[in-house]
Scaffold this active site. Structure first.
Site, PDB file in Angstrom:
ATOM      1  N   ASN A 107      46.541 -37.358   3.235  1.00  0.00           N
ATOM      2  CA  ASN A 107      46.684 -36.647   1.964  1.00  0.00           C
ATOM      3  C   ASN A 107      47.853 -36.791   1.249  1.00  0.00           C
ATOM      4  O   ASN A 107      48.910 -37.490   1.801  1.00  0.00           O
ATOM      5  CB  ASN A 107      46.895 -34.993   2.599  1.00  0.00           C
ATOM      6  CG  ASN A 107      46.650 -33.990   1.059  1.00  0.00           C
ATOM      7  OD1 ASN A 107      46.075 -34.360   0.327  1.00  0.00           O
ATOM      8  ND2 ASN A 107      47.720 -33.135   1.462  1.00  0.00           N
ATOM      9  N   HIS A 109      50.724 -35.173  -1.378  1.00  0.00           N
ATOM     10  CA  HIS A 109      51.125 -33.794  -1.683  1.00  0.00           C
ATOM     11  C   HIS A 109      52.407 -33.950  -2.525  1.00  0.00           C
ATOM     12  O   HIS A 109      53.163 -34.795  -2.383  1.00  0.00           O
ATOM     13  CB  HIS A 109      51.472 -33.217  -0.545  1.00  0.00           C
ATOM     14  CG  HIS A 109      51.978 -31.542  -0.678  1.00  0.00           C
ATOM     15  ND1 HIS A 109      50.999 -30.474  -0.947  1.00  0.00           N
ATOM     16  CD2 HIS A 109      52.990 -30.751  -1.026  1.00  0.00           C
ATOM     17  CE1 HIS A 109      51.692 -29.513  -1.473  1.00  0.00           C
ATOM     18  NE2 HIS A 109      52.782 -29.760  -1.401  1.00  0.00           N
ATOM     19  N   ASP A 150      48.566 -29.158   4.912  1.00  0.00           N
ATOM     20  CA  ASP A 150      49.922 -30.131   4.782  1.00  0.00           C
ATOM     21  C   ASP A 150      50.869 -29.910   5.775  1.00  0.00           C
ATOM     22  O   ASP A 150      52.250 -30.104   5.693  1.00  0.00           O
ATOM     23  CB  ASP A 150      50.715 -29.221   3.473  1.00  0.00           C
ATOM     24  CG  ASP A 150      50.000 -29.151   2.148  1.00  0.00           C
ATOM     25  OD1 ASP A 150      49.225 -30.089   2.001  1.00  0.00           O
ATOM     26  OD2 ASP A 150      50.091 -28.284   1.454  1.00  0.00           O
TER      27      ASP A 150
HETATM   28  C1  GRF Z   1      48.280 -34.579  -7.159  1.00  0.00           C
HETATM   29  O1  GRF Z   1      49.380 -33.951  -7.690  1.00  0.00           O
HETATM   30  C2  GRF Z   1      48.286 -34.696  -5.687  1.00  0.00           C
HETATM   31  O2  GRF Z   1      49.520 -34.859  -5.185  1.00  0.00           O
HETATM   32  C3  GRF Z   1      47.724 -33.255  -5.410  1.00  0.00           C
HETATM   33  O3  GRF Z   1      46.892 -32.765  -6.244  1.00  0.00           O
HETATM   34  C4  GRF Z   1      47.138 -33.691  -7.477  1.00  0.00           C
HETATM   35  C5  GRF Z   1      45.985 -34.386  -7.865  1.00  0.00           C
HETATM   36  O4  GRF Z   1      46.012 -35.119  -9.312  1.00  0.00           O
HETATM   37  N1  GRF Z   1      47.111 -33.272  -4.291  1.00  0.00           N
HETATM   38  P1  GRF Z   1      45.166 -36.167  -9.678  1.00  0.00           P
HETATM   39  O5  GRF Z   1      43.409 -35.257  -9.594  1.00  0.00           O
HETATM   40  O6  GRF Z   1      44.856 -37.437  -8.677  1.00  0.00           O
HETATM   41  O7  GRF Z   1      45.250 -36.504 -11.015  1.00  0.00           O
END
Ligand code: GRF
Length: 203
Positions: A107, A109, A150
């Site tokens: 993932n 984050h 997370d």
């Molecule tokens: C990103 O900030 C990622 O870290 C979080 O969700 C957001 C997704 O953005 N998990 P995108 O859909 O890739 O533009």
């Protein structure tokens, strides 16, 4: 179907815009050893689906019932994924799903975990919490996924400053730029780390 140079398969899960998915689609569009095999979404309106379709990547939309029933797991297994990348995916994966793909789900984050993670900590909520806490730096965490939001083992972190005049929007943009810079590289490293021993010697 050839067996001599089978590509590594990535399956992406995304819930929204999919700008990180876009970076992965770009990075692996013509890659000799890695391909994006499918993009799954819980949100039929996710722009991420369109992004995948633009690259000819199969997409699937699912709901909570099919996820809980194990149907999504079976669909993903059919792609024989070497890595599953949660790129802006907002649901918690069921324990059975996580256990079906040990060390194969990661993932990204938008904070320096363990700070500002957990249920409800996504999108602007993360950046607002960083501002409220008057942090002087924030960043990104790429980590393995376990059954809790997370909390899986960290793989990579990158930091950036929080400026005194930052708003949620300016901070989000800075952090998202970091995500775009590093996620494709880390994914590629994870998939090529053990890929240097060809099964048969080159002719
Ligand atoms: C990103 O900030 C990622 O870290 C979080 O969700 C957001 C997704 O953005 N998990 P995108 O859909 O890739 O533009």
């Amino acid at each position: 179907m050839g067996t001599s140079s089978k590509k590594k398969n990535i399956v992406i899960f995304a819930s929204g815009s999919g700008s990180n998915a876009q970076r992965l689609l770009e990075q692996f569009a013509d890659h000799p050893r890695i391909q994006i095999s499918a993009l799954f979404s819980n949100n039929p309106d996710a722009f991420a689906l369109q992004r995948a379709q633009n690259y000819g990547v199969p997409t699937a939309v699912f709901d909570r019932a099919t996820l809980k029933a194990g149907e999504v797991q079976a669909q993903v297994e059919a792609y024989e994924p070497d890595l599953i990348v949660l790129a802006g995916f907002l649901w918690l994966l069921p324990a059975a799903f996580v256990q079906a793909f040990p060390n194969k789900i990661i993932n990204i984050h938008p904070s320096l975990l363990p700070k500002f993670g957990g249920k409800g900590m996504h999108g602007q909520h993360v950046h607002q919490a960083v501002l409220d806490a008057q942090e002087v730096e924030t960043g990104i965490t790429i980590h393995y996924v376990n059954e809790h939001y997370d909390e899986g083992a960290p793989i990579y972190q990158e930091r950036c400053p929080v400026q005194p005049d930052d708003t949620c929007e300016t901070l989000a943009a800075r952090v998202l730029t970091l995500e775009h810079q590093h996620l494709p590289r880390i994914v590629e490293e994870l998939l090529t780390a053990d890929a240097c021993q060809p099964e048969t010697p080159a002719a």
